[in-house]
Design a protein around this motif. Structure first.
Motif, PDB file in Angstrom:
ATOM      1  N   SER A   1       0.847  -1.187   0.000  1.00 37.29           N
ATOM      2  CA  SER A   1       0.000   0.000   0.000  1.00 37.29           C
ATOM      3  C   SER A   1       0.879   1.231   0.000  1.00 37.29           C
ATOM      4  O   SER A   1       1.954   1.252   0.590  1.00 37.29           O
ATOM      5  N   ALA A   2       0.411   2.233  -0.695  1.00 38.77           N
ATOM      6  CA  ALA A   2       1.149   3.492  -0.779  1.00 38.77           C
ATOM      7  C   ALA A   2       0.189   4.620  -0.472  1.00 38.77           C
ATOM      8  O   ALA A   2      -0.990   4.576  -0.831  1.00 38.77           O
ATOM      9  N   ASP A   3       0.709   5.624   0.192  1.00 39.52           N
ATOM     10  CA  ASP A   3      -0.112   6.758   0.570  1.00 39.52           C
ATOM     11  C   ASP A   3       0.741   8.027   0.484  1.00 39.52           C
ATOM     12  O   ASP A   3       1.920   8.016   0.824  1.00 39.52           O
ATOM     13  N   THR A   4       0.126   9.071   0.024  1.00 42.28           N
ATOM     14  CA  THR A   4       0.796  10.364  -0.043  1.00 42.28           C
ATOM     15  C   THR A   4      -0.095  11.380   0.644  1.00 42.28           C
ATOM     16  O   THR A   4      -1.295  11.458   0.371  1.00 42.28           O
ATOM     17  N   SER A   5       0.491  12.144   1.531  1.00 40.18           N
ATOM     18  CA  SER A   5      -0.277  13.198   2.207  1.00 40.18           C
ATOM     19  C   SER A   5       0.475  14.517   2.083  1.00 40.18           C
ATOM     20  O   SER A   5       1.704  14.563   2.143  1.00 40.18           O
ATOM     21  N   ARG A   6      -0.290  15.565   1.893  1.00 46.61           N
ATOM     22  CA  ARG A   6       0.299  16.910   1.763  1.00 46.61           C
ATOM     23  C   ARG A   6      -0.250  17.760   2.900  1.00 46.61           C
ATOM     24  O   ARG A   6      -1.458  17.789   3.136  1.00 46.61           O
ATOM     25  N   GLN A   7       0.661  18.430   3.543  1.00 44.02           N
ATOM     26  CA  GLN A   7       0.277  19.275   4.677  1.00 44.02           C
ATOM     27  C   GLN A   7       1.004  20.608   4.574  1.00 44.02           C
ATOM     28  O   GLN A   7       2.107  20.695   4.019  1.00 44.02           O
ATOM     29  N   LYS A   8       0.368  21.628   5.123  1.00 48.68           N
ATOM     30  CA  LYS A   8       1.021  22.934   5.217  1.00 48.68           C
ATOM     31  C   LYS A   8       1.414  23.145   6.663  1.00 48.68           C
ATOM     32  O   LYS A   8       0.581  23.072   7.562  1.00 48.68           O
TER      33      LYS A   8
ATOM     34  N   THR B   1       5.185  17.309   1.585  1.00 45.72           N
ATOM     35  CA  THR B   1       4.602  16.090   1.019  1.00 45.72           C
ATOM     36  C   THR B   1       5.266  14.894   1.682  1.00 45.72           C
ATOM     37  O   THR B   1       6.488  14.745   1.628  1.00 45.72           O
ATOM     38  N   VAL B   2       4.444  14.034   2.287  1.00 42.17           N
ATOM     39  CA  VAL B   2       4.950  12.849   2.958  1.00 42.17           C
ATOM     40  C   VAL B   2       4.417  11.633   2.212  1.00 42.17           C
ATOM     41  O   VAL B   2       3.208  11.479   2.035  1.00 42.17           O
ATOM     42  N   SER B   3       5.332  10.776   1.757  1.00 39.14           N
ATOM     43  CA  SER B   3       4.944   9.537   1.073  1.00 39.14           C
ATOM     44  C   SER B   3       5.210   8.357   1.993  1.00 39.14           C
ATOM     45  O   SER B   3       6.249   8.295   2.650  1.00 39.14           O
ATOM     46  N   LEU B   4       4.270   7.465   2.008  1.00 36.35           N
ATOM     47  CA  LEU B   4       4.395   6.291   2.864  1.00 36.35           C
ATOM     48  C   LEU B   4       4.162   5.052   2.011  1.00 36.35           C
ATOM     49  O   LEU B   4       3.158   4.933   1.318  1.00 36.35           O
ATOM     50  N   PHE B   5       5.093   4.114   2.034  1.00 37.99           N
ATOM     51  CA  PHE B   5       4.986   2.856   1.288  1.00 37.99           C
ATOM     52  C   PHE B   5       5.182   1.728   2.277  1.00 37.99           C
ATOM     53  O   PHE B   5       6.217   1.659   2.953  1.00 37.99           O
ATOM     54  N   SER B   6       4.170   0.844   2.379  1.00 43.37           N
ATOM     55  CA  SER B   6       4.257  -0.229   3.378  1.00 43.37           C
ATOM     56  C   SER B   6       3.907  -1.574   2.744  1.00 43.37           C
ATOM     57  O   SER B   6       2.740  -1.925   2.620  1.00 43.37           O
ATOM     58  N   PRO B   7       4.913  -2.332   2.337  1.00 41.75           N
ATOM     59  CA  PRO B   7       4.644  -3.680   1.839  1.00 41.75           C
ATOM     60  C   PRO B   7       4.697  -4.693   2.986  1.00 41.75           C
ATOM     61  O   PRO B   7       5.435  -4.504   3.954  1.00 41.75           O
TER      62      PRO B   7
END
Length: 192
Positions: free
Chosen positions: A98-105, A116-122
């Motif tokens: 699963s991959a997720d990208t979140s953008r925060q100010k 921008t924080v990207s998270l990849f969790s296999p």
């Protein structure tokens, strides 16, 4: 670790269900040695100028009779069910990524900075039932018995078609013989 996982996947794939290479071949379990049945439906028309023998007529009757096709499909379904029951003996392997990208100010000083924080969790999960107290074995035995019953029903349909074709063939020969005998009797009566 990747080499071990790849080896496991190749080993498991070698024992999993495999459909037949062509649709005319039945889907049989690995441990049965039943002969392959011929293709049931052909698109060859019946030749009206050809004198058919009894084996040729039986072959045509088996090809075009819908009962043969229905019994054949039922036997194939039972064969698939047996393969599915055998698959319970194999471990299940689940690979999820699963991959997720979140953008925060974020407030940095007196301005907002976009981050921008990207998270990849296999992850990989292997599941295997060690003790089931004979439940899988009984399901496999039940599926095997159902396959035998479907094969017997398929053979019964074949025997019924062979019997009916032979009966009609010999009735036709008898009728032709009686017609010839009646013509000979008529000629003899006219001669006398």
């Amino acid at each position: 670790m990747r080499i071990i996982a790849a080896t496991l996947l190749v080993g498991i794939a070698a024992w999993c269900q495999k459909p037949p290479s062509v649709p005319s071949r039945p889907w049989l379990p690995l441990d049965t040695n039943t002969p392959r049945t011929q293709q049931l439906v052909k698109n060859t028309p019946i030749d009206t100028g050809h004198v058919y023998t009894l084996p040729e007529l039986v072959d045509l009757a088996e090809q075009y009779n819908p009962d043969t096709r229905a019994a054949w499909e039922a036997a194939k379904i039972r064969g698939r069910n047996l393969r599915i029951a055998h698959s319970e003996l194999l471990p299940s392997l689940v690979a999820v990524a699963s991959a997720d990208t979140s953008r925060q100010k974020i407030l940095f000083g007196d301005t907002f900075v976009r981050q921008t924080v990207s998270l990849f969790s296999p992850y990989l999960t292997a599941n295997y039932t060690i003790l089931d107290f004979g439940a899988r074995g009984s399901r496999i035995a039940e599926a095997r018995d159902e396959l035998f019953a479907a094969n017997f029903a398929f053979n019964s349909v074949h025997l019924a078609i062979i019997f009916e074709t032979s009966r009609r063939y010999y009735r036709l020969i008898d009728a032709l013989g009686q017609q010839t005998a009646a013509q000979v009797n008529l000629q003899n009566a006219e001669t006398l």
